[in-house]
Design a protein around this motif. Structure first.
Motif, PDB file in Angstrom:
ATOM      1  N   LEU A 121       0.859  -1.183   0.000  1.00 11.11           N
ATOM      2  CA  LEU A 121       0.000   0.000   0.000  1.00 11.11           C
ATOM      3  C   LEU A 121       0.895   1.232   0.000  1.00 11.11           C
ATOM      4  CD1 LEU A 121      -2.719   1.500   0.362  1.00 11.11           C
ATOM      5  CD2 LEU A 121      -2.401   1.227   2.845  1.00 11.11           C
ATOM      6  N   ILE A 122       0.629   2.169  -0.929  1.00 11.01           N
ATOM      7  CA  ILE A 122       1.445   3.374  -1.079  1.00 11.01           C
ATOM      8  C   ILE A 122       0.614   4.594  -0.688  1.00 11.01           C
ATOM      9  CG2 ILE A 122       3.066   4.572  -2.594  1.00 11.01           C
ATOM     10  CD1 ILE A 122       3.455   1.507  -2.482  1.00 11.01           C
ATOM     11  N   LEU A 123       1.189   5.462   0.174  1.00 10.16           N
ATOM     12  CA  LEU A 123       0.468   6.616   0.716  1.00 10.16           C
ATOM     13  C   LEU A 123       1.189   7.917   0.382  1.00 10.16           C
ATOM     14  CD1 LEU A 123      -0.266   5.035   4.216  1.00 10.16           C
ATOM     15  CD2 LEU A 123      -1.803   5.107   2.235  1.00 10.16           C
ATOM     16  N   HIS A 124       0.457   8.884  -0.121  1.00  7.10           N
ATOM     17  CA  HIS A 124       1.054  10.127  -0.610  1.00  7.10           C
ATOM     18  C   HIS A 124       1.249  11.171   0.491  1.00  7.10           C
ATOM     19  CE1 HIS A 124      -2.733  12.444  -0.577  1.00  7.10           C
ATOM     20  NE2 HIS A 124      -3.347  11.415  -1.158  1.00  7.10           N
ATOM     21  N   HIS A 125       1.916  12.252   0.118  1.00  9.07           N
ATOM     22  CA  HIS A 125       2.239  13.318   1.067  1.00  9.07           C
ATOM     23  C   HIS A 125       1.023  14.206   1.331  1.00  9.07           C
ATOM     24  CE1 HIS A 125       3.129  14.746  -2.973  1.00  9.07           C
ATOM     25  NE2 HIS A 125       3.223  15.994  -2.562  1.00  9.07           N
TER      26      HIS A 125
ATOM     27  N   ALA B 165       4.118   1.777   2.430  1.00 12.69           N
ATOM     28  CA  ALA B 165       5.131   2.769   2.060  1.00 12.69           C
ATOM     29  C   ALA B 165       4.482   4.139   2.043  1.00 12.69           C
ATOM     30  CB  ALA B 165       5.723   2.452   0.690  1.00 12.69           C
ATOM     31  N   GLY B 166       5.194   5.131   2.564  1.00 14.28           N
ATOM     32  CA  GLY B 166       4.627   6.473   2.609  1.00 14.28           C
ATOM     33  C   GLY B 166       5.670   7.540   2.381  1.00 14.28           C
ATOM     34  N   PHE B 167       5.205   8.653   1.852  1.00 14.79           N
ATOM     35  CA  PHE B 167       6.048   9.803   1.539  1.00 14.79           C
ATOM     36  C   PHE B 167       5.595  10.986   2.389  1.00 14.79           C
ATOM     37  CE2 PHE B 167       6.955  13.171  -1.929  1.00 14.79           C
ATOM     38  CZ  PHE B 167       8.211  13.438  -1.420  1.00 14.79           C
ATOM     39  N   SER B 168       6.485  11.522   3.242  1.00 15.34           N
ATOM     40  CA  SER B 168       6.215  12.680   4.081  1.00 15.34           C
ATOM     41  C   SER B 168       4.978  12.432   4.970  1.00 15.34           C
ATOM     42  CB  SER B 168       6.066  13.933   3.211  1.00 15.34           C
ATOM     43  OG  SER B 168       6.032  15.109   3.993  1.00 15.34           O
ATOM     44  N   PHE B 169       3.914  13.188   4.823  1.00 16.53           N
ATOM     45  CA  PHE B 169       2.687  12.950   5.595  1.00 16.53           C
ATOM     46  C   PHE B 169       2.261  11.487   5.497  1.00 16.53           C
ATOM     47  CE2 PHE B 169      -1.966  12.617   5.569  1.00 16.53           C
ATOM     48  CZ  PHE B 169      -2.322  13.235   6.768  1.00 16.53           C
ATOM     49  N   GLY B 170       2.359  10.923   4.307  1.00 15.61           N
ATOM     50  CA  GLY B 170       2.010   9.515   4.109  1.00 15.61           C
ATOM     51  C   GLY B 170       2.903   8.577   4.900  1.00 15.61           C
ATOM     52  N   ALA B 171       4.166   8.996   5.143  1.00 14.49           N
ATOM     53  CA  ALA B 171       5.080   8.189   5.947  1.00 14.49           C
ATOM     54  C   ALA B 171       4.608   8.138   7.402  1.00 14.49           C
ATOM     55  CB  ALA B 171       6.488   8.761   5.860  1.00 14.49           C
TER      56      ALA B 171
END
Length: 231
Positions: free
Chosen positions: A29-33, A105-111
């Protein structure tokens, strides 16, 4: 890749999904900023992470948090977005084998959301975070972290103080005694790793391949033991 819509009790969540032909393939699962600062599932970094998991034969889902794209609702300061991500995990479990290990997996806020999922959902076996927003959000829930993962951050991150990132790294190192807990710094990059996306993705791809090779080695070893017993 197909467009999908996930429903929870109040919102409809838009996603894009790739189903592996391997019925026991791992799931990601991939989560955006941050939704209020341009975050969406079609951002270059998110799309690259998604493609990397697909190329490594994962069944892979990326979503738009509530209020973004075709997802209904409005930004909920992380509480509703955590629900969105949890609904996505439930959806992945419904459409995949119960044996399928789950990565987030997440990027910034998604992290930040991804790490909360890691703590809350025992099905999650690994995580990948890029640009943890260490200064802006509370990460006290991380102790102890139950599984190893990959943390990527930048040398010139003006949105997260170096001391806060170092503190998180120490906490993770102390709570996860595993050689598969990895930390990488990308030099001369800002919080969003602008123009350094390729370097980040190479690290992500290498880490995924490392963990998959370990799993394959363990399976082969187990098979050899079983064959010996049968003989």
């Amino acid at each position: 890749m197909v467009e999908v819509f996930l429903n929870n009790t109040t919102e409809k969540i838009e996603g894009e999904y790739h189903q592996s032909q391997n019925v026991d393939a791992p799931v990601a699962l991939i989560l955006h900023h941050h939704p209020q600062y341009g975050g969406n599932m079609n951002h270059k970094m998110i799309d690259s992470i998604y493609t990397t998991f697909v190329q490594n034969d994962f069944s892979t889902l990326k979503i738009n948090f509530r209020g973004i794209g075709k997802s209904s609702g409005t930004f909920d300061k992380g509480m509703g977005e955590l629900i969105d991500a949890s609904v996505a995990i439930d959806w992945l479990q419904e459409y995949n084998s119960s044996k399928s290990p789950i990565w987030v997996a997440g990027f910034s806020f998604g992290a930040w959301i991804a790490m909360q999922l890691t703590m809350r959902r025992p099905e999650v076996v690994s995580f990948i975070t890029i640009s943890l927003p260490a200064t802006h959000y509370d990460f006290s829930f991380l102790s102890p972290c139950p599984v190893p993962g990959l943390v990527i951050h930048s040398s010139n991150d003006t949105l997260s103080d170096e001391s806060d990132i170092s503190y998180l790294v120490r906490r993770l190192t102390n709570s996860v005694k595993s050689k598969y807990m990895q930390f990488h710094t990308i030099e001369d990059a800002n919080h969003f790793l602008r123009n350094k996306e390729e370097a980040a993705i190479k690290i992500v791809d290498s880490y995924i391949k490392l963990r998959l090779s370990i799993k394959q080695t363990n399976v082969l070893s187990a098979n050899k033991v079983q064959e010996g017993v049968l003989c």
